[in-house]
Scaffold this motif. Structure first.
Motif, short mmCIF file in Angstrom:
data_model
loop_
_atom_site.label_atom_id
_atom_site.label_comp_id
_atom_site.label_asym_id
_atom_site.label_seq_id
_atom_site.Cartn_x
_atom_site.Cartn_y
_atom_site.Cartn_z
N LYS A 14 -12.63 -2.22 -65.80
CA LYS A 14 -11.58 -3.14 -65.31
C LYS A 14 -11.39 -2.67 -64.49
O LYS A 14 -10.80 -2.69 -62.75
N ALA A 15 -10.73 -1.23 -64.49
CA ALA A 15 -9.70 -0.52 -63.58
C ALA A 15 -10.70 0.00 -62.54
O ALA A 15 -10.34 -0.31 -61.28
N VAL A 16 -11.84 -0.52 -62.50
CA VAL A 16 -12.62 0.58 -60.79
C VAL A 16 -12.64 -0.96 -60.78
O VAL A 16 -12.29 -1.01 -59.11
N GLU A 17 -12.80 -2.45 -60.89
CA GLU A 17 -13.09 -4.10 -60.59
C GLU A 17 -11.28 -4.03 -59.32
O GLU A 17 -10.98 -4.77 -58.34
N LEU A 18 -10.21 -3.15 -60.05
CA LEU A 18 -8.74 -2.73 -59.22
C LEU A 18 -8.82 -2.23 -58.70
O LEU A 18 -8.15 -2.21 -57.83
N GLY A 19 -10.45 -1.09 -58.82
CA GLY A 19 -9.40 -0.50 -57.36
C GLY A 19 -9.52 0.91 -56.99
O GLY A 19 -9.11 1.76 -56.61
N CYS A 20 -9.61 1.24 -58.41
CA CYS A 20 -9.50 2.43 -58.66
C CYS A 20 -10.48 3.61 -58.60
O CYS A 20 -11.69 3.06 -58.05
N ASP A 21 -10.18 4.60 -57.58
CA ASP A 21 -11.48 5.68 -56.82
C ASP A 21 -11.86 6.19 -57.97
O ASP A 21 -12.84 7.23 -57.56
N ALA A 22 -11.29 6.46 -58.74
CA ALA A 22 -11.57 7.72 -59.61
C ALA A 22 -11.33 7.29 -61.31
O ALA A 22 -10.20 6.96 -61.24
N LEU A 23 -12.00 8.15 -62.26
CA LEU A 23 -10.85 7.49 -63.79
C LEU A 23 -11.12 8.78 -64.34
O LEU A 23 -12.01 10.01 -63.78
#
Ligand SMILES: Cc1cc2nc3c(=O)[nH]c(=O)nc-3n(C[C@H](O)[C@H](O)[C@H](O)COP(=O)(O)O)c2cc1C
Length: 349
Positions: A125-134
């Motif tokens: 979900k975070a990647v879908e929202l545009g996060c570059d890294a986690l």
């Protein structure tokens, strides 16, 4: 030298991050980590917008390296602090708890958004929202890990998403760094280990308690600040687990939040409903309990009150045996990681 997706993306020499820790990661510690080649993160949940700006500028006076800020998105002050960080074009915006509405604004000036997750489903979900890294937080971590340990969570998330991953929870030496890389991460984020360096402002009494602790000496419960989290086993922490739900303290905490933020009753009630609707639902009572937890936390790190204070701390305190300078620690971790990787390579027949 270890070159990973983390070092490449953030422009740092070493795949080591100073985890955002409210009160603890202030400019001196952040810049020490940056100057030693890592990614220093300033936690700003405790800050007013003006303090956030001052702290960012202080860091820039002490280092010319990339750094970031960490903000818990649920709760008062988050929006304003994020706005300041964007105005100041902070290279890395790290958030936890909540959804990032500011990704495009950060990308517009070339900054990176680093989401923190503790549950695999939140990673995609975070990647879908545009996060570059986690940042992936395991159960071993200080404060708010979820049920899965780093050992389990890192490879699961590494198989799900294709962005740089920073492993948090239980990492304190070079063997851990090598292990995190083997599990599919691109670096480690350390909280407890960086509480115990010369540049850390944590009171000596609590530094000593952490040094004396074994891996068994933490408690994981939701009584400390309303969310599942891990603290050092102190007298007050043990008492809190026995007392159960702290209704009277929570009401006192809620009124404190209202007073500190100078809120009208109308705004107070509106905010509590908004928080209840948030995906990670933070009803007002949780906010109040956070206030209670914060007061006890400050008693620990600032006053060194080992009777009434509580300190978020991870299981890895059991492996930490000294209080080096930040640079000594980071040099040592890199040597240990090299040794661990060499040892594994030598096992090849
Ligand atoms: C004293 C303390 C305060 C923390 N405050 C925050 C915070 O403000 N925001 C956040 O996202 N995580 C916070 N954390 C969690 C750390 O960022 C990190 O995930 C954790 O320390 C990693 O586990 P470790 O202690 O095993 O290295 C805090 C941790 C500690 C020890």
């Amino acid at each position: 030298m270890l070159k990973t997706r983390m070092t490449e993306m953030f422009g740092v020499e070493r795949p080591i991050m100073l985890a955002g820790m409210n009160w603890i990661t202030e400019p001196k510690l952040v810049s020490a980590v940056c100057n030693a080649g890592g990614l220093g993160i300033l936690a700003v949940a405790r800050c007013t917008p003006r303090e956030t700006r001052d702290n960012i500028r202080q860091i820039r006076d002490m280092t010319d390296k990339p750094f970031g800020i960490n903000q818990i998105l649920v709760g008062p002050g988050a929006k304003e602090n994020i706005e300041v960080a964007i105005e100041e074009k902070v290279p890395v915006i790290n958030y936890s708890l909540g959804k990032p509405w500011f990704v495009n604004d950060v990308h517009a000036y070339g900054g990176k958004v680093l989401g923190t997750i503790a549950i695999s489903r939140h990673a995609s979900k975070a990647v879908e929202l545009g996060c570059d890294a986690l940042v992936i937080t395991g159960h071993e971590a200080a404060a708010h890990g979820a049920a899965a340990t780093s050992m389990v969570l890192i490879p699961i998330v590494a198989s799900m998403v294709n962005v740089p991953l920073i492993a948090a929870g239980g990492f304190y030496d070079g063997r851990g760094l090598a292990a995190a890389l083997a599990l599919g991460a691109d670096g480690v984020s350390m909280g407890s280990r960086f509480m115990l360096v010369q540049e850390s402002m944590v009171h000596e009494n609590f530094k000593r308690l952490c040094l004396e602790a074994t891996e068994q000496d933490t408690l994981y419960d939701n009584v400390f600040d309303g969310m599942d989290g891990r603290v050092l086993k102190t007298k007050e922490a043990v008492a809190m687990t026995k007392r159960g739900f702290p209704l009277a303290e929570s009401i006192k905490g809620a009124l404190l939040v209202k007073r500190v933020l100078n809120m009208s009753w109308g705004k107070f009630v509106k905010m509590s409903f908004e928080m209840m609707r948030a995906e990670e639902g933070h009803p007002l009572l949780v906010l109040a309990r956070q206030a209670v937890g914060n007061m006890k936390h400050m008693k620990a790190i600032m006053e060194g009150d080992v009777e009434k204070g509580i300190l978020f701390a991870g299981q890895c305190c059991g492996g930490i045996k000294d209080i080096p300078t930040t640079r000594e620690l980071m040099d040592r971790i890199m040597i240990e990681a090299d040794e661990a990787i060499d040892r594994l390579n030598a096992m090849r027949s």
